[in-house]
Write an enzyme that holds these catalytic residues in place. Structure first.
Site, PDB file in Angstrom:
ATOM      1  N   GLU A  36      -3.398  -5.953   1.914  1.00  0.00           N
ATOM      2  CA  GLU A  36      -3.687  -6.560   3.219  1.00  0.00           C
ATOM      3  C   GLU A  36      -2.912  -7.861   3.408  1.00  0.00           C
ATOM      4  OE1 GLU A  36      -7.494  -6.493   4.907  1.00  0.00           O
ATOM      5  OE2 GLU A  36      -7.773  -4.391   4.374  1.00  0.00           O
ATOM      6  N   CYS A  64      -6.992   5.447  -3.439  1.00  0.00           N
ATOM      7  CA  CYS A  64      -7.482   4.475  -2.460  1.00  0.00           C
ATOM      8  C   CYS A  64      -6.405   4.364  -1.388  1.00  0.00           C
ATOM      9  CB  CYS A  64      -7.715   3.119  -3.125  1.00  0.00           C
ATOM     10  SG  CYS A  64      -8.031   1.802  -1.937  1.00  0.00           S
ATOM     11  N   THR A  65      -6.830   4.324  -0.132  1.00  0.00           N
ATOM     12  CA  THR A  65      -5.864   4.377   0.976  1.00  0.00           C
ATOM     13  C   THR A  65      -4.955   3.152   1.058  1.00  0.00           C
ATOM     14  OG1 THR A  65      -7.632   3.507   2.362  1.00  0.00           O
ATOM     15  CG2 THR A  65      -7.275   5.880   2.410  1.00  0.00           C
ATOM     16  N   HIS A  66      -5.369   2.041   0.448  1.00  0.00           N
ATOM     17  CA  HIS A  66      -4.517   0.843   0.472  1.00  0.00           C
ATOM     18  C   HIS A  66      -3.355   0.934  -0.523  1.00  0.00           C
ATOM     19  CE1 HIS A  66      -7.784  -1.071   2.677  1.00  0.00           C
ATOM     20  NE2 HIS A  66      -7.083  -2.182   2.795  1.00  0.00           N
ATOM     21  N   TYR A 124     -15.547  -1.110   1.492  1.00  0.00           N
ATOM     22  CA  TYR A 124     -16.568  -0.162   1.055  1.00  0.00           C
ATOM     23  C   TYR A 124     -16.550  -0.039  -0.479  1.00  0.00           C
ATOM     24  CZ  TYR A 124     -17.294   1.996   5.748  1.00  0.00           C
ATOM     25  OH  TYR A 124     -17.606   2.271   7.062  1.00  0.00           O
ATOM     26  N   CYS A 172     -10.793   7.706   3.848  1.00  0.00           N
ATOM     27  CA  CYS A 172     -11.211   6.640   2.939  1.00  0.00           C
ATOM     28  C   CYS A 172     -11.709   7.341   1.680  1.00  0.00           C
ATOM     29  CB  CYS A 172     -12.340   5.834   3.575  1.00  0.00           C
ATOM     30  SG  CYS A 172     -13.072   4.608   2.475  1.00  0.00           S
ATOM     31  N   ASN A 173     -11.131   6.988   0.556  1.00  0.00           N
ATOM     32  CA  ASN A 173     -11.509   7.664  -0.692  1.00  0.00           C
ATOM     33  C   ASN A 173     -12.955   7.378  -1.064  1.00  0.00           C
ATOM     34  OD1 ASN A 173      -8.803   8.744  -2.141  1.00  0.00           O
ATOM     35  ND2 ASN A 173      -8.383   6.964  -0.870  1.00  0.00           N
ATOM     36  N   ASP A 193     -11.978   5.115   8.437  1.00  0.00           N
ATOM     37  CA  ASP A 193     -11.818   4.415   7.165  1.00  0.00           C
ATOM     38  C   ASP A 193     -12.635   3.135   7.247  1.00  0.00           C
ATOM     39  OD1 ASP A 193     -10.679   3.609   4.637  1.00  0.00           O
ATOM     40  OD2 ASP A 193      -9.365   2.269   5.738  1.00  0.00           O
ATOM     41  N   SER A 194     -12.764   2.477   6.114  1.00  0.00           N
ATOM     42  CA  SER A 194     -13.471   1.198   6.097  1.00  0.00           C
ATOM     43  C   SER A 194     -12.686   0.116   6.845  1.00  0.00           C
ATOM     44  CB  SER A 194     -13.673   0.768   4.654  1.00  0.00           C
ATOM     45  OG  SER A 194     -12.429   0.737   3.972  1.00  0.00           O
TER      46      SER A 194
HETATM   47  N1  DGL Z   1     -10.301   2.559   2.189  1.00  0.00           N
HETATM   48  C1  DGL Z   1     -10.913   2.348   0.900  1.00  0.00           C
HETATM   49  C2  DGL Z   1     -10.643   3.558  -0.008  1.00  0.00           C
HETATM   50  O1  DGL Z   1      -9.778   4.358   0.230  1.00  0.00           O
HETATM   51  C3  DGL Z   1     -10.384   1.093   0.247  1.00  0.00           C
HETATM   52  C4  DGL Z   1     -10.830  -0.190   0.884  1.00  0.00           C
HETATM   53  C5  DGL Z   1     -12.298  -0.479   0.729  1.00  0.00           C
HETATM   54  O2  DGL Z   1     -12.752  -0.801  -0.390  1.00  0.00           O
HETATM   55  O3  DGL Z   1     -12.990  -0.388   1.724  1.00  0.00           O
HETATM   56  O4  DGL Z   1     -11.350   3.739  -0.962  1.00  0.00           O
END
Ligand code: DGL
Length: 279
Positions: A160, A194-196, A49, A80-81, A17-18
């Site tokens: 976060e 989005c994973t967050h 990302y 990561c989406n 993931d990012s």
């Molecule tokens: N992990 C990213 C996603 O799922 C979200 C965080 C980012 O923007 O890097 O899209």
């Protein structure tokens, strides 16, 4: 013959993931597959990302995937989406015969199966919404679906920071989603693309009301991975207890502090290895 016969079932599964967001996916993978081992890479040096160009996200994703491939993994999950939306096809081709799973397809499956009316609201990063990967994935599964999508970049920072509940989180969620929920009262699913965002699930449930199911890709991704490992005969022996190795490209201490909340367990900074993807 499928070349995956060369893959060893005792090897770990790579997950990237990012940053820490993908730990919400790793958590579901661990719960579903406790006998599997995982190497998780968070590209914290280059997070987020979600607001970067497609070209940069693809380049970062290739570097992360190559790094994990070099660690010796039997399968790769793009947790990561944003990276899945731009990179799943290229990474599949690049890593073949190592199987690669992204989270967009499983997320679309989860949304379509939870939606009675087929009116789906996708909340994701700017890049994911702009690229339209979820809109296309849902349309493939359910051509009659009505899909609205909204970039909710501030949710990443809130998650976060740990500001996932209370007046600020609720106000931000209303600002992003309120107008679309009013525009289409038939919306019955909010897909967290989005994973967050699963970290804000309680607040989103309140803002959307009881008529809207909140879904994300993590459980369906875990099911898809389990099926794939079984089909390719590379599932780890069930009597084994899997391990987790955590890698980050910047700030192991912050990764441990924030990531522990996402993973749902205490993470010691000593457990997080600092790696350089550019070497
Ligand atoms: N992990 C990213 C996603 O799922 C979200 C965080 C980012 O923007 O890097 O899209």
């Amino acid at each position: 013959m499928h070349a995956s016969s060369a893959l060893d079932p005792t090897l770990p599964i790579g997950v990237f993931d990012s940053g820490v967001g993908g730990l919400t996916v790793l958590r579901a993978l661990r719960e579903a597959l406790p006998h599997e081992s995982f190497v998780y890479l968070g590209d914290t040096a280059r997070l987020p990302y979600g607001i970067k160009s497609r070209e940069s996200v693809l380049r970062y994703s290739v570097q992360a995937a190559d790094f994990l491939h070099g660690c010796g993994v039997k399968s790769l999950v793009i947790a990561c989406n944003t990276a899945s939306a731009v990179g799943v096809d290229s990474l599949r081709e690049r890593l073949s015969p190592t199987p690669v799973i992204g989270v967009v397809e499983p997320g679309a499956v989860a949304a379509c199966s939870a939606s009675g009316r087929g009116h789906i609201l996708v909340a994701a990063t700017e890049g994911t919404v702009r690229g339209g990967a979820y809109q296309r994935a849902i349309a493939r599964l359910r051509p009659d679906a009505t899909v609205l999508a909204r970039a909710c970049s501030l949710f990443v920072g809130l998650a976060e920071e740990g500001w996932t509940e209370g007046v600020i989180a609720a106000a931000v969620a209303k600002r992003y989603l309120g107008e679309l929920l009013e525009r289409d009262p038939l919306i019955d699913v909010l897909l967290l693309g989005c994973t967050h965002f699963p970290m804000l699930a309680n607040t989103l449930r309140e803002v959307c009301g009881s008529g809207v199911a909140i879904v994300d890709a993590s459980q369906t991704t875990a099911r898809l991975l389990a099926t794939q490992l079984r089909k390719l005969s590379i599932a780890a022996p069930v009597e084994r207890l899997g391990t987790v190795r955590l890698l980050a490209t910047d700030g192991p201490a912050r990764f441990a502090a924030v990531g522990g909340r996402f993973l749902g367990v205490h993470v010691d900074p000593q457990q997080v290895e600092l790696v350089d993807l550019m070497q």
